[in-house]
Design a protein around this motif. Structure first.
Motif, PDB file in Angstrom:
ATOM      1  N   ALA A 342      -4.788  18.622   0.581  1.00  0.00           N
ATOM      2  CA  ALA A 342      -5.740  17.414   0.449  1.00  0.00           C
ATOM      3  C   ALA A 342      -5.290  16.381   1.251  1.00  0.00           C
ATOM      4  CB  ALA A 342      -5.994  17.062  -0.880  1.00  0.00           C
ATOM      5  N   LEU A 343      -4.131  16.014   1.232  1.00  0.00           N
ATOM      6  CA  LEU A 343      -3.372  14.951   1.897  1.00  0.00           C
ATOM      7  C   LEU A 343      -3.784  14.906   3.519  1.00  0.00           C
ATOM      8  CD1 LEU A 343      -1.830  12.085   1.887  1.00  0.00           C
ATOM      9  CD2 LEU A 343       0.287  13.586   2.060  1.00  0.00           C
ATOM     10  N   THR A 344      -3.236  16.224   4.065  1.00  0.00           N
ATOM     11  CA  THR A 344      -3.065  16.328   5.399  1.00  0.00           C
ATOM     12  C   THR A 344      -4.673  16.421   6.037  1.00  0.00           C
ATOM     13  OG1 THR A 344      -2.827  18.684   5.226  1.00  0.00           O
ATOM     14  CG2 THR A 344      -1.038  17.185   5.417  1.00  0.00           C
ATOM     15  N   ASN A 345      -5.523  16.737   5.068  1.00  0.00           N
ATOM     16  CA  ASN A 345      -6.936  16.693   5.338  1.00  0.00           C
ATOM     17  C   ASN A 345      -7.514  15.567   5.740  1.00  0.00           C
ATOM     18  OD1 ASN A 345      -7.048  19.777   5.561  1.00  0.00           O
ATOM     19  ND2 ASN A 345      -8.023  19.590   3.362  1.00  0.00           N
ATOM     20  N   GLN A 346      -6.698  14.440   5.344  1.00  0.00           N
ATOM     21  CA  GLN A 346      -7.194  13.011   5.645  1.00  0.00           C
ATOM     22  C   GLN A 346      -6.973  12.527   6.927  1.00  0.00           C
ATOM     23  OE1 GLN A 346      -8.887  11.168   2.905  1.00  0.00           O
ATOM     24  NE2 GLN A 346      -8.724  13.110   2.010  1.00  0.00           N
ATOM     25  N   PRO A 347      -7.724  11.822   7.617  1.00  0.00           N
ATOM     26  CA  PRO A 347      -7.460  11.280   8.944  1.00  0.00           C
ATOM     27  C   PRO A 347      -5.904  10.592   8.873  1.00  0.00           C
ATOM     28  CG  PRO A 347      -9.356  10.325   8.133  1.00  0.00           C
ATOM     29  CD  PRO A 347      -8.822  10.914   6.998  1.00  0.00           C
ATOM     30  N   HIS A 348      -5.356  10.705  10.104  1.00  0.00           N
ATOM     31  CA  HIS A 348      -4.062  10.123  10.025  1.00  0.00           C
ATOM     32  C   HIS A 348      -3.983   9.003  10.815  1.00  0.00           C
ATOM     33  CE1 HIS A 348       0.177  10.110  12.203  1.00  0.00           C
ATOM     34  NE2 HIS A 348       0.483  10.721  10.768  1.00  0.00           N
ATOM     35  N   TYR A 349      -3.164   7.941  10.679  1.00  0.00           N
ATOM     36  CA  TYR A 349      -2.986   6.680  11.041  1.00  0.00           C
ATOM     37  C   TYR A 349      -1.427   6.448  11.269  1.00  0.00           C
ATOM     38  CZ  TYR A 349      -7.791   6.042   9.660  1.00  0.00           C
ATOM     39  OH  TYR A 349      -9.224   6.372   9.434  1.00  0.00           O
ATOM     40  N   ALA A 350      -1.067   6.326  12.857  1.00  0.00           N
ATOM     41  CA  ALA A 350       0.444   5.892  13.028  1.00  0.00           C
ATOM     42  C   ALA A 350       0.537   4.461  12.465  1.00  0.00           C
ATOM     43  CB  ALA A 350       0.835   6.404  14.348  1.00  0.00           C
ATOM     44  N   VAL A 351       1.713   3.964  12.264  1.00  0.00           N
ATOM     45  CA  VAL A 351       1.943   2.710  11.853  1.00  0.00           C
ATOM     46  C   VAL A 351       2.885   2.273  13.148  1.00  0.00           C
ATOM     47  CG1 VAL A 351       2.737   0.940  10.349  1.00  0.00           C
ATOM     48  CG2 VAL A 351       1.507   3.082   9.535  1.00  0.00           C
ATOM     49  N   PRO A 352       2.438   1.559  14.156  1.00  0.00           N
ATOM     50  CA  PRO A 352       3.340   0.955  15.434  1.00  0.00           C
ATOM     51  C   PRO A 352       4.010  -0.119  14.831  1.00  0.00           C
ATOM     52  CG  PRO A 352       0.842   0.378  15.579  1.00  0.00           C
ATOM     53  CD  PRO A 352       0.956   1.259  14.619  1.00  0.00           C
ATOM     54  N   ASP A 353       4.990  -0.259  15.983  1.00  0.00           N
ATOM     55  CA  ASP A 353       6.183  -1.119  15.526  1.00  0.00           C
ATOM     56  C   ASP A 353       5.421  -2.619  15.728  1.00  0.00           C
ATOM     57  OD1 ASP A 353       8.249   0.749  15.168  1.00  0.00           O
ATOM     58  OD2 ASP A 353       8.835   0.838  17.102  1.00  0.00           O
ATOM     59  N   ASP A 354       4.518  -2.627  16.656  1.00  0.00           N
ATOM     60  CA  ASP A 354       3.961  -4.131  16.817  1.00  0.00           C
ATOM     61  C   ASP A 354       3.390  -4.372  15.713  1.00  0.00           C
ATOM     62  OD1 ASP A 354       1.612  -2.642  16.728  1.00  0.00           O
ATOM     63  OD2 ASP A 354       1.043  -2.894  18.941  1.00  0.00           O
ATOM     64  N   LEU A 355       3.109  -3.840  14.435  1.00  0.00           N
ATOM     65  CA  LEU A 355       2.658  -4.455  13.335  1.00  0.00           C
ATOM     66  C   LEU A 355       3.775  -5.182  12.758  1.00  0.00           C
ATOM     67  CD1 LEU A 355       0.182  -1.495  11.852  1.00  0.00           C
ATOM     68  CD2 LEU A 355      -0.357  -3.273  13.535  1.00  0.00           C
ATOM     69  N   MET A 356       4.720  -4.895  12.838  1.00  0.00           N
ATOM     70  CA  MET A 356       6.031  -5.547  12.161  1.00  0.00           C
ATOM     71  C   MET A 356       5.740  -5.424  10.882  1.00  0.00           C
ATOM     72  SD  MET A 356       6.542  -8.970  14.556  1.00  0.00           S
ATOM     73  CE  MET A 356       8.334  -9.372  13.929  1.00  0.00           C
ATOM     74  N   PRO A 357       5.768  -4.240  10.358  1.00  0.00           N
ATOM     75  CA  PRO A 357       5.536  -3.964   8.810  1.00  0.00           C
ATOM     76  C   PRO A 357       6.826  -4.485   8.002  1.00  0.00           C
ATOM     77  CG  PRO A 357       5.948  -1.935   9.770  1.00  0.00           C
ATOM     78  CD  PRO A 357       5.557  -2.691  10.656  1.00  0.00           C
ATOM     79  N   ILE A 358       6.796  -4.761   6.808  1.00  0.00           N
ATOM     80  CA  ILE A 358       7.940  -5.041   6.045  1.00  0.00           C
ATOM     81  C   ILE A 358       8.442  -3.828   5.618  1.00  0.00           C
ATOM     82  CG2 ILE A 358       9.099  -5.805   3.895  1.00  0.00           C
ATOM     83  CD1 ILE A 358       6.833  -8.036   3.785  1.00  0.00           C
ATOM     84  N   VAL A 359       9.715  -3.069   6.050  1.00  0.00           N
ATOM     85  CA  VAL A 359      10.322  -1.926   5.772  1.00  0.00           C
ATOM     86  C   VAL A 359      11.444  -1.794   4.622  1.00  0.00           C
ATOM     87  CG1 VAL A 359      11.438   0.139   7.050  1.00  0.00           C
ATOM     88  CG2 VAL A 359       9.770  -1.267   8.200  1.00  0.00           C
ATOM     89  N   LEU A 360      11.245  -1.221   3.772  1.00  0.00           N
ATOM     90  CA  LEU A 360      12.213  -0.973   2.627  1.00  0.00           C
ATOM     91  C   LEU A 360      12.667   0.424   2.428  1.00  0.00           C
ATOM     92  CD1 LEU A 360      10.273  -3.491   0.004  1.00  0.00           C
ATOM     93  CD2 LEU A 360      12.595  -4.219   1.588  1.00  0.00           C
TER      94      LEU A 360
END
Length: 504
Positions: A342-360
């Motif tokens: 069910a999860l992999t049937n969803q659209p896939h979105y990469a999170v590029p580095d230029d978003l500068m997300p908080i990473v923990l």
């Protein structure tokens, strides 16, 4: 170790792989208890290499666990669900043991989160039954005290009250035969089988009326008669005589099939006690004048329990019937293969580095959870708390946090998101977790945030927030928190709390 017994039971039962060694191991990890599972072939067995105590898995009875306390002098000292301290020979143990063992060791950090609060909650829950009994007994005492005292009246009232209690237990058994309290009660005295008796055709008057219900109507109705019409001892004595043939029927049936229900036998014992009380005090000779008012009270006394049970029974039956359905749906929902599909049937979105997300969490983890958050979103705070607990107890997860904002300078939500994002990209994980926890859980204001955690940043953060805004628009983020697993949006009907043991 500070873990409540009810928490242990609930956590194990909530695990999708319960009952299994994996469920035990995952729960131990949640409580920060170091544990390791071993598979020891028989040829490599050496008692001196074992660490005690440890859980041993036996293949008997569909698979069960026992706690091995020690092995010495060719004897195995263990405990299980039936015995606190038991001993078997080492040879017998080795013949029954499949070699799978789990050893656990607590540390200073081991324990249940919110242990004291949960302990108090469970304490209050445990008070419900005794307080309820006290209220019933208190009301009974006041009712009896308001009537002129007589020995036959007092004895019959006590017997009737006991009958009501046993009848309620029988009703509980008929609705949920897996109730642990009822199972333990039915197990008293050796080889008893309440289910075999109460589920048989002999336990039913009709397809919709059981003898357990008739017993409840009899005892509760006659108890109300005593309280409302104290002079009804004469009528109740004869009513007991009419009920005595059922005693013969019940005991003879159980004797014939050599299966005994301790609750059923208790009911028969109480009926005989009523008869002996009536016989000892010659209640059949008591005078009783039946007026229209007394007749109304007598009818009302037996009608009230019937009406109450007719109203409550559908609710109890629905709850009992829904439980196995819920359990089946739970197994279906928590099937890891179905979840991944069910999860992999969803659209896939990469999170590029230029978003500068908080990473923990673990920067090298294969499982990456991305949470789209809002600084002023209550559910986001709860989701962050859940994820923070996971990161504390599991080292195979990584969390990325990005914010859904308008990215406007005058917007306070944007200001907070920029500050948190800048902090997360410039400071270490521990400080970032601290500031996020303070923001979401402590409820501090923006001015308090910048005073406690001052930080200066350049236009790079503003550009990153603009990229996050565009990314949220592209990913069709319509609410927060929105959860992504390895770039796939968490599908319905899964919630964040559901996937704890589905991540790998």
């Amino acid at each position: 170790m500070k873990v409540n017994i009810k928490t242990i039971a609930q956590s194990l039962q909530d695990h999708p792989d319960y009952p299994s060694l994996l469920a035990i191991s995952d729960c131990l990890n949640d409580w920060h208890i170091k544990n390791q599972t071993y598979n020891i072939p028989r040829v490599e067995y050496d008692r001196d290499d074992l660490l005690f105590p440890f859980l041993a898995h036996l293949e008997e009875e569909g698979g069960r666990f026992i706690l091995i306390l020690n092995i010495a002098d060719d004897k195995v000292y263990y405990s299980d669900e039936n015995n606190q301290h038991a001993i078997i020979s080492e040879d017998e143990f080795l013949n029954r043991w499949d070699g799978i063992a789990l050893h656990a060791e607590k540390t200073e950090e081991s324990g249940e989160k919110d242990y004291k609060q949960n302990q108090f909650k469970y304490f209050l829950q445990n008070l419900v039954l005794p307080l309820g009994l006290l209220v019933i007994l208190g009301a009974f005492y006041l009712a009896v005290g308001a009537i002129s005292f007589s020995w036959p009246y007092l004895l019959l009232s006590i017997i009737k009250l006991a009958g009501v209690g046993v009848s309620i237990l029988l009703l509980m058994q008929s609705i949920n035969s897996n109730n642990p309290f009822i199972q333990n009660l039915c197990g008293l005295g050796g080889e008893n089988d309440c289910n075999a008796i109460l589920k048989s055709d002999a336990a039913k008057v009709t397809s919709w009326l059981s003898w357990s219900e008739v017993g409840f109507f009899y005892f509760s109705g006659s108890l109300l008669c005593l309280l409302l019409v104290p002079s009804s001892l004469f009528l109740l004595a004869w009513l007991n005589v009419l009920a005595l043939p059922y005693t013969i029927y019940s005991i003879s049936y159980q004797y014939r099939f050599k299966k005994w229900c301790i609750l059923c036998c208790t009911v028969q014992f109480l009926l005989v006690c009523e008869f002996l009380t009536a016989l000892g005090f010659s209640l059949w000779s008591f005078s009783f004048s039946l007026t229209s008012f007394r007749l109304s009270l007598l009818v009302l006394s037996f009608t009230i329990p019937i009406i109450i049970w007719a109203f409550l029974k559908p609710f109890f039956l629905d709850a009992a019937q829904l439980k196995p359905i819920k359990d089946q749906l739970k197994k279906f929902k928590y099937n890891s293969h179905l979840f991944k599909q069910a999860l992999t049937n969803q659209p896939h979105y990469a999170v590029p580095d230029d978003l500068m997300p908080i990473v923990l969490g673990n920067l090298n983890a294969e499982t990456v959870i991305t949470m789209v958050s809002n600084p002023f979103c209550g559910p986001c705070g709860k989701a962050h708390e859940v994820l923070a607990d996971w990161l504390d107890s599991r080292d195979e997860l990584q969390l990325k946090v990005i914010f859904s904002t308008n990215n406007q300078d005058h917007d306070e939500k944007t200001k907070v998101a920029r500050h948190l994002t800048a902090f997360g990209n410039l400071k270490n994980h521990e400080e970032t977790e601290l500031i996020l926890g303070n923001w979401y859980q402590a409820g501090i204001k923006y001015n308090q945030l910048i005073e406690r955690y001052p930080l200066s940043f350049n236009g790079e953060i503003t550009m990153a927030m603009e990229n996050q805004k565009n990314w949220c628009s592209m990913a069709d983020i319509t609410f927060t928190p929105t959860i992504f697993i390895n770039g796939y949006k968490l599908p319905e009907p899964y919630r964040l709390e559901d996937i704890k043991y589905l991540l790998s």
